[in-house]
Structures are given as C-alpha cells and as structure tokens.
Scaffold this motif. Structure first.
Motif, PDB file in Angstrom:
ATOM      1  N   HIS A  77      -9.167   2.921   4.471  1.00 26.06           N
ATOM      2  CA  HIS A  77      -9.717   2.310   3.214  1.00 26.06           C
ATOM      3  C   HIS A  77      -8.705   2.599   2.018  1.00 26.06           C
ATOM      4  CE1 HIS A  77     -13.071   1.985   0.464  1.00 26.06           C
ATOM      5  NE2 HIS A  77     -12.327   2.493  -0.610  1.00 26.06           N
ATOM      6  N   VAL A  78      -8.627   1.436   1.412  1.00 19.78           N
ATOM      7  CA  VAL A  78      -7.198   1.350   0.359  1.00 19.78           C
ATOM      8  C   VAL A  78      -7.936   1.401  -0.968  1.00 19.78           C
ATOM      9  CG1 VAL A  78      -5.160   0.763  -0.533  1.00 19.78           C
ATOM     10  CG2 VAL A  78      -5.452   0.619   2.110  1.00 19.78           C
ATOM     11  N   ASP A  79      -7.785   2.494  -1.751  1.00 15.90           N
ATOM     12  CA  ASP A  79      -8.094   2.339  -3.403  1.00 15.90           C
ATOM     13  C   ASP A  79      -7.042   2.250  -4.193  1.00 15.90           C
ATOM     14  OD1 ASP A  79     -10.822   1.745  -3.336  1.00 15.90           O
ATOM     15  OD2 ASP A  79     -11.139   4.151  -2.959  1.00 15.90           O
ATOM     16  N   GLY A  80      -5.866   2.680  -3.520  1.00 18.31           N
ATOM     17  CA  GLY A  80      -4.463   2.815  -4.342  1.00 18.31           C
ATOM     18  C   GLY A  80      -3.549   1.387  -4.352  1.00 18.31           C
ATOM     19  N   LYS A  81      -2.334   1.641  -4.477  1.00 16.71           N
ATOM     20  CA  LYS A  81      -1.344   0.627  -4.343  1.00 16.71           C
ATOM     21  C   LYS A  81      -0.279   0.654  -3.192  1.00 16.71           C
ATOM     22  CE  LYS A  81      -1.423  -0.361  -9.317  1.00 16.71           C
ATOM     23  NZ  LYS A  81      -2.761  -0.148  -9.366  1.00 16.71           N
ATOM     24  N   VAL A  82      -0.239  -0.317  -2.220  1.00 19.12           N
ATOM     25  CA  VAL A  82       0.488  -0.358  -1.347  1.00 19.12           C
ATOM     26  C   VAL A  82       1.535  -1.427  -1.275  1.00 19.12           C
ATOM     27  CG1 VAL A  82       0.754  -0.655   1.288  1.00 19.12           C
ATOM     28  CG2 VAL A  82      -1.068   0.714   0.423  1.00 19.12           C
ATOM     29  N   ASP A  83       3.075  -1.152  -1.279  1.00 17.22           N
ATOM     30  CA  ASP A  83       4.029  -1.975  -1.121  1.00 17.22           C
ATOM     31  C   ASP A  83       4.537  -2.086  -0.019  1.00 17.22           C
ATOM     32  OD1 ASP A  83       3.824  -3.056  -3.818  1.00 17.22           O
ATOM     33  OD2 ASP A  83       5.014  -1.532  -4.836  1.00 17.22           O
ATOM     34  N   GLY A  84       4.177  -3.135   0.949  1.00 15.28           N
ATOM     35  CA  GLY A  84       4.684  -2.722   2.338  1.00 15.28           C
ATOM     36  C   GLY A  84       3.207  -3.540   3.179  1.00 15.28           C
ATOM     37  N   ASP A  85       3.707  -3.519   4.449  1.00 15.85           N
ATOM     38  CA  ASP A  85       2.743  -4.166   5.447  1.00 15.85           C
ATOM     39  C   ASP A  85       1.742  -3.161   5.765  1.00 15.85           C
ATOM     40  OD1 ASP A  85       4.190  -6.537   5.054  1.00 15.85           O
ATOM     41  OD2 ASP A  85       5.313  -6.185   7.171  1.00 15.85           O
ATOM     42  N   ILE A  86       0.632  -3.679   6.313  1.00 25.03           N
ATOM     43  CA  ILE A  86      -0.645  -2.649   6.716  1.00 25.03           C
ATOM     44  C   ILE A  86      -0.919  -3.365   8.124  1.00 25.03           C
ATOM     45  CG2 ILE A  86      -2.940  -2.146   6.401  1.00 25.03           C
ATOM     46  CD1 ILE A  86      -2.338  -1.675   3.384  1.00 25.03           C
ATOM     47  N   SER A  87      -1.203  -2.581   8.967  1.00 23.87           N
ATOM     48  CA  SER A  87      -1.852  -2.777  10.191  1.00 23.87           C
ATOM     49  C   SER A  87      -2.601  -1.717  10.689  1.00 23.87           C
ATOM     50  CB  SER A  87      -0.589  -2.811  11.192  1.00 23.87           C
ATOM     51  OG  SER A  87      -1.284  -2.938  12.682  1.00 23.87           O
ATOM     52  N   CYS A  88      -3.965  -2.151  10.885  1.00 25.14           N
ATOM     53  CA  CYS A  88      -5.074  -0.996  11.329  1.00 25.14           C
ATOM     54  C   CYS A  88      -6.090  -1.607  11.947  1.00 25.14           C
ATOM     55  CB  CYS A  88      -5.429  -0.513   9.913  1.00 25.14           C
ATOM     56  SG  CYS A  88      -6.111  -1.479   8.795  1.00 25.14           S
ATOM     57  N   ALA A  89      -7.068  -0.938  12.400  1.00 20.77           N
ATOM     58  CA  ALA A  89      -8.132  -1.436  13.131  1.00 20.77           C
ATOM     59  C   ALA A  89      -9.078  -2.015  12.162  1.00 20.77           C
ATOM     60  CB  ALA A  89      -8.916  -0.280  13.800  1.00 20.77           C
ATOM     61  N   ALA A  90      -9.474  -1.502  11.140  1.00 27.30           N
ATOM     62  CA  ALA A  90     -10.539  -2.263  10.015  1.00 27.30           C
ATOM     63  C   ALA A  90      -9.889  -1.922   8.811  1.00 27.30           C
ATOM     64  CB  ALA A  90     -11.894  -1.830  10.410  1.00 27.30           C
ATOM     65  N   LEU A  91      -9.909  -2.535   7.945  1.00 31.43           N
ATOM     66  CA  LEU A  91      -9.571  -2.330   6.542  1.00 31.43           C
ATOM     67  C   LEU A  91     -10.623  -2.549   5.570  1.00 31.43           C
ATOM     68  CD1 LEU A  91      -7.172  -1.940   4.353  1.00 31.43           C
ATOM     69  CD2 LEU A  91      -6.671  -4.422   4.308  1.00 31.43           C
ATOM     70  N   VAL A  92     -10.764  -1.627   4.430  1.00 28.48           N
ATOM     71  CA  VAL A  92     -11.658  -1.768   3.422  1.00 28.48           C
ATOM     72  C   VAL A  92     -10.709  -1.611   2.310  1.00 28.48           C
ATOM     73  CG1 VAL A  92     -13.699  -0.774   2.271  1.00 28.48           C
ATOM     74  CG2 VAL A  92     -13.657  -1.106   4.827  1.00 28.48           C
ATOM     75  N   GLN A  93     -10.714  -2.541   1.252  1.00 32.92           N
ATOM     76  CA  GLN A  93      -9.914  -2.545   0.082  1.00 32.92           C
ATOM     77  C   GLN A  93     -10.797  -2.499  -1.082  1.00 32.92           C
ATOM     78  OE1 GLN A  93      -7.827  -6.128  -1.170  1.00 32.92           O
ATOM     79  NE2 GLN A  93      -6.101  -4.910  -2.023  1.00 32.92           N
ATOM     80  N   GLY A  94     -10.669  -1.558  -1.863  1.00 28.96           N
ATOM     81  CA  GLY A  94     -11.530  -1.234  -3.257  1.00 28.96           C
ATOM     82  C   GLY A  94     -11.139  -2.357  -4.197  1.00 28.96           C
ATOM     83  N   PRO A  95     -12.032  -2.771  -5.080  1.00 29.04           N
ATOM     84  CA  PRO A  95     -11.621  -3.784  -6.267  1.00 29.04           C
ATOM     85  C   PRO A  95     -10.584  -3.299  -7.210  1.00 29.04           C
ATOM     86  CG  PRO A  95     -13.609  -2.399  -6.605  1.00 29.04           C
ATOM     87  CD  PRO A  95     -13.186  -1.994  -5.311  1.00 29.04           C
ATOM     88  N   ASP A  96     -10.362  -2.212  -7.116  1.00 30.48           N
ATOM     89  CA  ASP A  96      -9.099  -1.899  -8.253  1.00 30.48           C
ATOM     90  C   ASP A  96      -7.660  -1.587  -7.472  1.00 30.48           C
ATOM     91  OD1 ASP A  96     -10.618  -2.057 -10.454  1.00 30.48           O
ATOM     92  OD2 ASP A  96     -11.038   0.085 -10.005  1.00 30.48           O
ATOM     93  N   SER A  97      -7.523  -1.927  -6.189  1.00 29.90           N
ATOM     94  CA  SER A  97      -6.468  -1.761  -5.385  1.00 29.90           C
ATOM     95  C   SER A  97      -5.354  -2.963  -5.323  1.00 29.90           C
ATOM     96  CB  SER A  97      -6.969  -1.259  -4.045  1.00 29.90           C
ATOM     97  OG  SER A  97      -7.158  -2.174  -3.178  1.00 29.90           O
ATOM     98  N   ARG A  98      -4.393  -2.744  -4.813  1.00 25.02           N
ATOM     99  CA  ARG A  98      -3.339  -3.796  -4.935  1.00 25.02           C
ATOM    100  C   ARG A  98      -2.332  -3.476  -3.491  1.00 25.02           C
ATOM    101  NH1 ARG A  98       2.027  -4.232  -5.503  1.00 25.02           N
ATOM    102  NH2 ARG A  98       2.044  -2.169  -6.472  1.00 25.02           N
ATOM    103  N   ILE A  99      -2.120  -4.640  -2.786  1.00 25.96           N
ATOM    104  CA  ILE A  99      -1.269  -4.626  -1.591  1.00 25.96           C
ATOM    105  C   ILE A  99      -0.536  -5.829  -1.616  1.00 25.96           C
ATOM    106  CG2 ILE A  99      -1.515  -4.829   0.852  1.00 25.96           C
ATOM    107  CD1 ILE A  99      -4.169  -3.907   1.155  1.00 25.96           C
ATOM    108  N   LYS A 100       0.908  -5.448  -1.659  1.00 20.00           N
ATOM    109  CA  LYS A 100       2.074  -6.471  -1.738  1.00 20.00           C
ATOM    110  C   LYS A 100       2.450  -6.236  -0.223  1.00 20.00           C
ATOM    111  CE  LYS A 100       5.589  -7.909  -4.482  1.00 20.00           C
ATOM    112  NZ  LYS A 100       6.157  -7.669  -5.898  1.00 20.00           N
ATOM    113  N   GLY A 101       1.992  -7.204   0.623  1.00 19.25           N
ATOM    114  CA  GLY A 101       2.554  -7.355   2.056  1.00 19.25           C
ATOM    115  C   GLY A 101       1.573  -7.936   3.056  1.00 19.25           C
TER     116      GLY A 101
END
Length: 125
Positions: A31-55
C-alpha cells in the motif's frame, strides 16, 4: 534485539510522509501513500490518491488512485477516478472509473505476448 512479527505480515505500507528513491520489491501486497522514485514490483498494489510513483509498476493486481509517471503491467488493474497515469498500460482485465486519466498506450497482455512471438523456420520439412 531483533524485530519480530514483520516477516509474517501479509502487506507493507509506505506512509504519506515517506519518500523512497530507488526500486521497491515486495513479495506481499503493498500500500503506497507516499512517493516512490523507482520501479515497484509486488503481489498486489494499492495506491492512495495523494501518492506519486515515478517508475515502472509490475503487480498481479493493482488499484491505482494517485499519480504514476511510468508504465504499468498488471493482470488485474483498477483505475480509480483520482488516478493520473502518464505511461503505457499493459493489463489482462481492466476497470476505469469515470474521471481516471491515462496518457499512454493501453494494451491487453495477450496482444503484447503475441507481438513478442517469433516465427521459427523448420528446415527439417
């Protein structure tokens, strides 16, 4: 003293005040609510509305609610109304809520796999 219990948790959380620079790999749900600058690999991802993923995001299932600047590959993909994706999306099953935005190419995984197939000539015949 060693930390206990964390190995047996079925999910991991990246809080809203957390910024990660680098790739994230998890064998459990994430579960991601923060910011990630990089690739993400996981079983299941839940991304919150205020989060940012760059990758690049790769997951069996993904529920996207925030900003993703990169490509996504998920068997089951749910795009929430608050989601903003700028990159290519590869999926097996997809659901897009009214208001969700995608600026990129969408392709069904069977189409992507078919494009990777190569004809091999059999000289034995």
């Amino acid at each position: 003293m060693a930390a206990t219990g964390a190995r047996h948790t079925p999910f991991s959380i990246i809080g809203g005040d957390v910024v990660i620079s680098g790739n994230v790999e998890a064998s459990v749900d994430l579960h991601v609510d923060g910011k990630v600058d990089g690739d993400i690999s996981c079983a299941a991802l839940v991304q919150g509305p205020d989060s940012r993923i760059k990758g690049h995001v790769s997951a069996k299932s993904a529920r996207i609610g925030g900003l993703i600047e990169g490509s996504i590959s998920a068997d089951e993909l749910i795009i929430e109304s608050t989601a903003r994706i700028t990159g290519d999306v590869s999926y097996d099953v997809v659901s897009i809520a009214t208001g969700g935005q995608i600026d990129g190419r969408m392709s069904h995984m069977s189409s992507a796999r078919a494009a990777e197939l190569k004809l091999v000539k059999n000289d034995a015949s």
